[in-house]
Design an enzyme around this catalytic site. Sequence first.
Site, PDB file in Angstrom:
ATOM      1  N   CYS A 165       0.831  -1.201   0.000  1.00  0.00           N
ATOM      2  CA  CYS A 165       0.000   0.000   0.000  1.00  0.00           C
ATOM      3  C   CYS A 165       0.868   1.254   0.000  1.00  0.00           C
ATOM      4  CB  CYS A 165      -0.922   0.009   1.212  1.00  0.00           C
ATOM      5  SG  CYS A 165      -2.043   1.421   1.200  1.00  0.00           S
ATOM      6  N   ASP A 219       7.718  45.694  -8.811  1.00  0.00           N
ATOM      7  CA  ASP A 219       7.185  47.002  -9.159  1.00  0.00           C
ATOM      8  C   ASP A 219       7.753  47.989  -8.140  1.00  0.00           C
ATOM      9  OD1 ASP A 219       5.520  48.975 -10.319  1.00  0.00           O
ATOM     10  OD2 ASP A 219       4.077  48.675  -8.706  1.00  0.00           O
ATOM     11  N   THR A 236       6.309  51.539  -7.114  1.00  0.00           N
ATOM     12  CA  THR A 236       5.377  52.261  -6.261  1.00  0.00           C
ATOM     13  C   THR A 236       4.479  51.302  -5.485  1.00  0.00           C
ATOM     14  OG1 THR A 236       5.359  54.096  -7.820  1.00  0.00           O
ATOM     15  CG2 THR A 236       3.580  54.016  -6.204  1.00  0.00           C
ATOM     16  N   ASP A 245       4.323  -0.329   6.946  1.00  0.00           N
ATOM     17  CA  ASP A 245       3.384   0.465   6.157  1.00  0.00           C
ATOM     18  C   ASP A 245       2.813   1.622   6.957  1.00  0.00           C
ATOM     19  OD1 ASP A 245       1.505   0.923   3.846  1.00  0.00           O
ATOM     20  OD2 ASP A 245       0.071   0.494   5.440  1.00  0.00           O
TER      21      ASP A 245
END
Length: 776
Positions: free
Chosen positions: A419, A463, A465, A753
């Site tokens: 599994c 950017d 401002t 598992d």
Amino acid sequence: MTHSLATRRVWTVTGMDCASCSTKITRALSRLPGVSDVHVALMAERLTLTLAPATTAPAEIEAAVTRLGFGITPAPSRPAAPQPEEAPPPCCGGHGCGTDPEPQPHQSACHDHDHNGHGHSGHRHDHEHGHDHTTPERPDQRWFQTGKGRLVLLTGALLGAAWGLERLTASLTGSADIGRWAFTAACLIGLAPVARRAWESLRSGNPFTIEGLMTIAALGALIIGAAEEAALVVFLFAVGELLEGVAAGKARNGIRTLAALVPKTALLLVNGQPQEVAAASLRPGAAVLVRPGDRIPADGTVATGVSGVDESPVTGESVPRTKAPGDPVFAGSINTEAALTVTVTKEASDTTLARIVRLVEEAEEARAPTERFIDRFSRWYMPVIVLAALLVTVLPPLLAQQPWDVWIYRGLSLLLIGCPCALVISVPASIASALSAGARRGLLMKGGAVIEAAAAVRHVAFDKTGTLTQGRPQVTDVLPADGTDTSTLLTVAAGIEAGSSHPLAQAILRRAADGGIAPPRSEAARALPGRGVEAVINGMAAAILSPHSAADRGLLPDAQRGQATTLEATGKTVVAVSHGANALGLIALRDEPRPDAADAVRQLQAMGITATMLTGDNSRTAAAIAAPLGIAVQAEMLPEDKLAAIRALAESGQDRKGPGGVMMIGDGINDAPALKQASVGVAMGSGTDVALETADAAILRDRVSDVPALIRLSRQTMRNIRQNVALALGLKAVFLVTSVLGITGLWIAILADTGATVLVTLNALRLLRTDPTRSP
């Protein structure tokens, strides 16, 4: 026509521990008539699907989920609004309005479900495997009060009783037969709920499940006479499921903690008197009293009072901010000093904090490429393991005359290893922990795909401002042209900018207001991207333009060109104002860099990331801002120029070190093309709609230093994911070999598992404690 009438349904599903649980539900429900677009959010415990009318009833959907062993209830609806004497007037009845007609069953959660209730002990319903889905269990219950806890106690008691009976009968009769029958009974009783879930998964088209493999392994062990070990394996499986549930619950606590920040009650002012009501029932326009020490119950604006407000629960900003009348406040933030009256502006389901919770929950659906690869891998991994177990079982006895019981036992052990729970949970557990850790510190990322892309960033474009600078420029110089006075210049400029929310416009309007100048009426105002803005005042065109654009139009006198150049050289933004054919003069403004901008650039450089400022401002102003920050700059850029710059940076990242992404930081509106073009678009803003909805990620604290923090968190998450994958696959590989060689048996296999699942989940939970805002 039927499809057009289909509705979106939402349920809360409990008992899911790993991604295979959500897969079982998805496959089972997708087979039902009229059911489509099934989504199961593991960490949010939310099931959403589209249901066509006159097909499958909602009760059938709930029954199908319950048969798989999970709890399910309709997502909670909002409480009815109170009706005090001075309650706000009823709204128009639009979608999501609190005064809508009585909702039909299940529909209240279809589109506008209430995330404030989700995850709270008062609204949450927690159901465990095999129990009546109408009986709620609380998330704060102790482990032994849950369905999985009771199964562990039952199987443990049966196993202990069988051991005791075996010892007793062996000492009295000298025979172990009764003991073997006792272990067989213990195994079958404990296996019954597991086998039932395996059968339902098989019926729903999902044959390869851990329950199915567990059932085959336990029954096979009984057949070959290993009854004691079969009973032990059943008990260890129950313990493993319990531990998985506890670990998954801890992973969900981050979201629950966020949702729990909003108070359940509020003091609604009715005829000036406070009346305690449910916070979720507040509607826009209501007035609430917030006492010192109380949490603010809804997004709103301060009506009366001045107080410090701790916004750290929402934005991660630890320093309280002083709030005065007109200032916005967020639900979940804490009033620290004096009483405030707050006017509610948003519904409970639409507050900033509710949207943050919703974004964190829904981010699971934006899966990382690594997670999608592992999901595809797991689909063939388990069938291959089943085939390998079958070959291990039959080939040695058939080809080498080996004992059948020995190789059947080894094949059964191999089945339990098969599994892939640990593997498939390794990525979503890390992603969920990282999203929660980031949200608590004002760093929002919309899913695993964003985290993976941010971890690979090599270039960051800013950017100017409002991003690298504080976004609140001040007018420093007003220089009227010959024949114009200062009042005329500011009057026309204020008229053009009236109604604009741009930082430069606000600075001009503040300067005009300080001089007692009221903006004249303007018409047909429109932005000129990268150039300025224009409008019509008193029947003549008026404009605010960059000096370069004004010169091109012949609206910048020679006498003022030199002034503009001198001002720009000092880092100021200069605009030229005109009315008709008349040049009225210049206005200079300056926006100072954020205090942490230079440190943020230094951190990025230390991380091997280059930083570039992209701005539409003139070269001199841009250079004056960029120089002390130590950042490269590209100035005088139109929106399409920024787009091309992002593409160029992306291409420059394709070097010998492999592909490198580009992150764009902007305000989410003016830089929309560049934000979309970048590998990761990040919006800055303290909980604004733009910051939360437009980009791939958002920084709520307005701190430039949170940009390297966001990348640092992404890189830590990807390291955690790689650790989890290595741990899951490594343990599988080791025990696959030892099981085939007969070194380890069934009970070690089941420990491998479930133990691996618990280990990778616990490793992922370490991200909840990480603080990426601390630079190394």
